[in-house]
Design a protein around this motif. Structure first.
Motif, PDB file in Angstrom:
ATOM      1  N   LYS A 142      30.619  52.271  24.178  1.00 58.33           N
ATOM      2  CA  LYS A 142      30.521  52.054  25.621  1.00 58.33           C
ATOM      3  C   LYS A 142      31.922  52.026  26.205  1.00 58.33           C
ATOM      4  N   GLY A 143      32.013  52.250  27.498  1.00 60.69           N
ATOM      5  CA  GLY A 143      33.300  52.233  28.167  1.00 60.69           C
ATOM      6  C   GLY A 143      33.577  53.566  28.823  1.00 60.69           C
ATOM      7  N   THR A 144      34.714  53.641  29.462  1.00 55.38           N
ATOM      8  CA  THR A 144      35.127  54.860  30.151  1.00 55.38           C
ATOM      9  C   THR A 144      35.834  55.781  29.163  1.00 55.38           C
ATOM     10  N   PRO A 145      35.319  57.005  28.971  1.00 55.78           N
ATOM     11  CA  PRO A 145      35.975  57.914  28.024  1.00 55.78           C
ATOM     12  C   PRO A 145      37.248  58.507  28.630  1.00 55.78           C
ATOM     13  N   LEU A 146      38.297  58.499  27.828  1.00 55.39           N
ATOM     14  CA  LEU A 146      39.566  59.137  28.194  1.00 55.39           C
ATOM     15  C   LEU A 146      39.975  60.065  27.068  1.00 55.39           C
ATOM     16  N   ALA A 201      52.184  55.708  34.896  1.00 58.07           N
ATOM     17  CA  ALA A 201      51.536  55.217  33.685  1.00 58.07           C
ATOM     18  C   ALA A 201      51.033  53.807  33.957  1.00 58.07           C
ATOM     19  N   GLN A 202      50.024  53.392  33.181  1.00 61.60           N
ATOM     20  CA  GLN A 202      49.480  52.040  33.314  1.00 61.60           C
ATOM     21  C   GLN A 202      49.527  51.363  31.946  1.00 61.60           C
ATOM     22  N   ASP A 203      50.147  50.198  31.910  1.00 61.03           N
ATOM     23  CA  ASP A 203      50.242  49.432  30.672  1.00 61.03           C
ATOM     24  C   ASP A 203      48.845  48.975  30.263  1.00 61.03           C
ATOM     25  N   MET A 204      48.490  49.212  29.015  1.00 57.87           N
ATOM     26  CA  MET A 204      47.143  48.872  28.538  1.00 57.87           C
ATOM     27  C   MET A 204      46.896  47.369  28.506  1.00 57.87           C
ATOM     28  N   TYR A 205      47.917  46.580  28.267  1.00 62.15           N
ATOM     29  CA  TYR A 205      47.724  45.134  28.148  1.00 62.15           C
ATOM     30  C   TYR A 205      47.788  44.402  29.486  1.00 62.15           C
ATOM     31  N   SER A 206      48.746  44.741  30.309  1.00 57.80           N
ATOM     32  CA  SER A 206      48.913  43.998  31.567  1.00 57.80           C
ATOM     33  C   SER A 206      48.199  44.649  32.747  1.00 57.80           C
ATOM     34  N   GLY A 207      47.935  45.948  32.647  1.00 57.02           N
ATOM     35  CA  GLY A 207      47.354  46.679  33.766  1.00 57.02           C
ATOM     36  C   GLY A 207      48.382  47.125  34.781  1.00 57.02           C
ATOM     37  N   TYR A 258      37.380  55.188  24.284  1.00 56.30           N
ATOM     38  CA  TYR A 258      36.532  54.559  25.295  1.00 56.30           C
ATOM     39  C   TYR A 258      37.165  53.240  25.675  1.00 56.30           C
ATOM     40  N   ILE A 259      37.639  53.163  26.920  1.00 54.72           N
ATOM     41  CA  ILE A 259      38.349  51.967  27.352  1.00 54.72           C
ATOM     42  C   ILE A 259      37.431  51.068  28.165  1.00 54.72           C
ATOM     43  N   THR A 260      37.693  49.772  28.081  1.00 54.35           N
ATOM     44  CA  THR A 260      37.019  48.812  28.930  1.00 54.35           C
ATOM     45  C   THR A 260      37.752  48.795  30.257  1.00 54.35           C
ATOM     46  N   ALA A 261      37.288  48.029  31.175  1.00 63.46           N
ATOM     47  CA  ALA A 261      37.989  47.909  32.447  1.00 63.46           C
ATOM     48  C   ALA A 261      39.353  47.269  32.195  1.00 63.46           C
ATOM     49  N   LEU A 262      40.387  47.917  32.658  1.00 63.52           N
ATOM     50  CA  LEU A 262      41.740  47.398  32.487  1.00 63.52           C
ATOM     51  C   LEU A 262      42.023  46.325  33.525  1.00 63.52           C
TER      52      LEU A 262
END
Length: 83
Positions: free
Chosen positions: A3-7, A29-35, A72-76
């Motif tokens: 589940k999640g948004t495919p990238l 770019a968007q940091d995966m940990y902080s958003g 597949y990412i969750t909401a950042l």
């Protein structure tokens, strides 16, 4: 299927400083940990995230799964804009 948004996996990059980011194109770019959003310059690029790094993101709850083509990412977390 995860589940999640495919990238496309090639969009998830590791920078020279070790940050794991999503390359949204156009120098952003968007940091995966902080958003947080940050400028992205080609000279900062180290490599596309490996399975090991995607497993790290999975343990952190940021990725629900991945294939050889997609992650597949969750909401950042919502980050500050660089604009």
């Amino acid at each position: 299927m995860a589940k999640g948004t495919p990238l496309n996996r090639t969009w998830i990059c590791v920078l020279i400083d070790g940050s794991i980011v999503i390359d949204w194109g156009n120098g952003k770019a968007q940091d995966m940990y902080s958003g947080a959003y940050r400028p992205f310059r080609e000279g900062e690029f180290s490599h596309v995230a490996t399975d090991r790094e995607l497993d790290q993101l999975k343990r952190a709850g940021l990725v629900t799964g991945y294939t050889n083509r997609q992650a597949y990412i969750t909401a950042l977390p919502e980050g500050a804009s660089i604009d």
